[in-house]
Scaffold this motif. Structure first.
Motif, PDB file in Angstrom:
ATOM      1  N   ALA A 477       0.835  -1.216   0.000  1.00  0.00           N
ATOM      2  CA  ALA A 477       0.000   0.000   0.000  1.00  0.00           C
ATOM      3  C   ALA A 477       0.866   1.261   0.000  1.00  0.00           C
ATOM      4  CB  ALA A 477      -0.929   0.004   1.209  1.00  0.00           C
ATOM      5  N   THR A 503      -2.035   5.281   4.004  1.00  0.00           N
ATOM      6  CA  THR A 503      -2.310   3.872   3.728  1.00  0.00           C
ATOM      7  C   THR A 503      -3.687   3.568   4.298  1.00  0.00           C
ATOM      8  OG1 THR A 503      -1.207   3.195   5.767  1.00  0.00           O
ATOM      9  CG2 THR A 503       0.115   3.177   3.757  1.00  0.00           C
ATOM     10  N   TYR A 530       1.080   8.191   6.049  1.00  0.00           N
ATOM     11  CA  TYR A 530       2.310   7.399   5.939  1.00  0.00           C
ATOM     12  C   TYR A 530       3.501   8.325   6.067  1.00  0.00           C
ATOM     13  CZ  TYR A 530       6.007   4.437   4.129  1.00  0.00           C
ATOM     14  OH  TYR A 530       7.178   3.750   3.978  1.00  0.00           O
TER      15      TYR A 530
END
Length: 556
Positions: A477, A503, A530
């Motif tokens: 991801a 993510t 993230y």
């Protein structure tokens, strides 16, 4: 010498004197019935009279040849009659005859003291309803006999006196009683220079009483006076005309008009003006008088009422156009004031919020500074007397427009399920999507981009036989999100600070892209920002990779 004057002769003389006015009476037409205190045209008097003469005669006595004085004595028996014709209520002409004899019979006469006095002159009276005082002055003759054998001789006479009549209601007020008549008389007789002759200067007092017959009427109709006002009801300041109408005035006399009763009245004839400017509201009475003058004459009064009304207050209506406005906008206020008396009007305005400008019958309402909601505008009208009226009109100020808070919007999504060997690579299809995103970011320079990378459950937890010893699963991801950002930054020149990576928790091999306008907050909806250190993977075609592997094999 004795004189034979009998009682019957005395009565005949008195009756003849009393009958003098009857010829004229016969020609008078009966007038309309006058009031009780009206004056008579004729007064006919008949009564008893007492005479007290004072005087002496120097008479020659034939027997002795001496001259001796002889005095007159009072005469207790007498009759009097008169007739008076009045020119008006107060002045008339009078003819009178009185007869006084020394005794009732010839044997009682003694020296024949006898007086017969016809006279005529003026008479003055003041008639009232009950009594009538009078005075007269007469000039006439006197036929005098005695006191000592002097023959009946004529000489001049003067009479001055007066009296009072009591007016009875008998015969419709035509019969009166003469309570008294008191006269002073002067008489002169010259008996000549013969035996028993001589001169006589006699001062006499005469008292009389009897009855008076009123014949005919002197009725001067009283002056009547009526007045009126026009108009009879006004407002302060409006003029009033007051008029008087007089009847039965003597056209030969000067007439005087006077007006009283209220302030502001002016006029000296039958019409006057009233200035009501200074008059307070209320009821008033004006008085008028008309009089004949300058000498005594008739007069009459009149009165008339009028009302000064209270000014009626004005009325006003108030309206706004438009009645609903936006904050900061304005509205036109229209006030329509009416004064029942057409008084000058002034306008004023107020508002519970905002402001109103204008002093005429139109004004402008400004909503500047006013909160949203209902505002009441008050229109006030005032006349020049200080009386006011007010009306209101509502205005609604709309709530200000508040733009909805900026929110994120979804852009195209990237899919990574076609390249089995490189499941995180940005392929041409993904590149096309990112190119569109780049154009959007370039056109909206104040917006940011949120990239949410997704992975499948298998990618998150691969089977154990797929892992080498100590090898951790790859973060697919994050890698997909990093690769998408890298393309935008390196290939399209987008500022890296405008891109935030997340993510997500969705099961799939995708990258979701969201445009976040300035001032908006990204709704991650479970995604996690993230901040790891995954490096971007180079975007190389798959064919190149196969060619490189082939060369390596040949080299071996």
């Amino acid at each position: 010498m004795k004189l034979g004057v009998t009682k019957q002769q005395i009565l005949a003389v008195a009756a003849a004197a009393c009958m003098l006015p009857f010829a004229a009476l016969a020609q008078d037409k009966p007038a309309a019935k006058p009031p009780a205190d009206s004056a008579s045209r004729w007064d006919i008097f008949l009564g008893y009279s007492y005479l007290a003469p004072h005087g002496t005669v120097e008479a020659l006595q034939p027997n002795s040849g001496q001259t001796l004085p002889f005095s007159y004595q009072s005469v207790n028996w007498g009759a009097i009659g008169s007739g008076a014709y009045y020119f008006n209520r107060y002045i008339g002409a009078q003819a009178e005859v009185s007869v006084h004899k020394c005794g009732a019979t010839q044997s009682d006469c003694g020296n024949n003291d006898t007086f017969i006095l016809p006279a005529a002159g003026l008479i003055f009276r003041y008639p009232t309803s009950d009594i009538t005082p009078f005075a007269h002055a007469l000039v006439g003759a006197a036929d005098i006999g005695g006191p000592d054998h002097e023959p009946m001789t004529w000489g001049p006479s003067l009479t001055v006196g007066g009296g009072m009549d009591y007016n009875t209601p008998l015969f419709n007020h035509h019969l009166a009683i003469r309570l008294f008549q008191a006269d002073y008389q002067y008489m002169h007789a010259d008996f000549g220079p013969v035996v028993y002759g001589g001169r006589a200067n006699i001062n006499a007092a005469r008292l009389s009483a009897g009855i008076v017959l009123h014949v005919g009427e002197i009725y001067v109709p009283p002056v009547t006076y009526a007045c009126s006002v026009n108009p009879s009801s006004v407002y302060p300041g409006e003029p009033i005309t007051v008029s008087g109408t007089a009847e039965m005035l003597n056209p030969k006399k000067k007439v005087t008009y006077t007006w009283t009763g209220v302030n502001g009245i002016s006029g000296s004839d039958a019409t006057a003006k009233i200035d009501t400017t200074s008059l307070a509201p209320g009821s008033y009475t004006v008085h008028g008088n008309v009089s004949e003058g300058p000498k005594a004459g008739q007069s009459a009064d009149c009165s008339a009422n009028f009302t000064v009304k209270q000014f009626e207050p004005p009325t006003v209506s108030c309206s706004a156009n438009p009645t609903t406005i936006k904050p900061g906008d304005s509205s036109t206020i229209t006030a329509t004031g009416v004064s029942p008396q057409n008084r000058p009007l002034t306008y004023s305005y107020s508002a519970t919020a905002g402001s109103v400008s204008g002093t005429g019958n139109t004004a402008t309402y400004s909503s500047a500074g006013a909160p949203a909601g209902s505002v009441t505008v008050t229109c006030t009208v005032t006349d020049d007397k200080g009386q006011t009226a007010s009306a209101t009109t509502p205005i609604t100020i709309e709530q200000p427009y508040v733009a909805p808070p900026p929110t994120q919007s979804s852009l195209c999504s990237l899919t990574f399920d076609k390249d089995k060997k490189r499941p995180t690579r940005v392929d041409n299809e993904a590149k096309a999507c990112l190119d569109d995103i780049a154009l959007t970011l370039q056109s909206k320079s104040d917006a940011s981009l949120s990239i949410v990378g997704e992975s499948t459950a298998d990618e998150k937890n691969p089977p154990k036989h797929h892992h080498r010893k100590n090898e951790q699963p790859e973060d697919f991801a994050a890698q997909r999100a990093v690769n998408a950002k890298d393309y935008l930054v390196t290939e399209k020149g987008i500022d890296a600070s405008r891109i935030t990576l997340y993510t997500g928790t969705t099961d799939g091999k995708t990258v979701e892209d969201y445009l976040v306008p300035s001032g908006a907050t990204f709704n991650a909806n479970g995604a996690t920002q993230y901040t790891g250190d995954v490096k971007a993977q180079p975007r190389k075609p798959l064919a190149e990779r196969h060619h490189a592997h082939k060369k390596a094999a040949e080299t071996k």
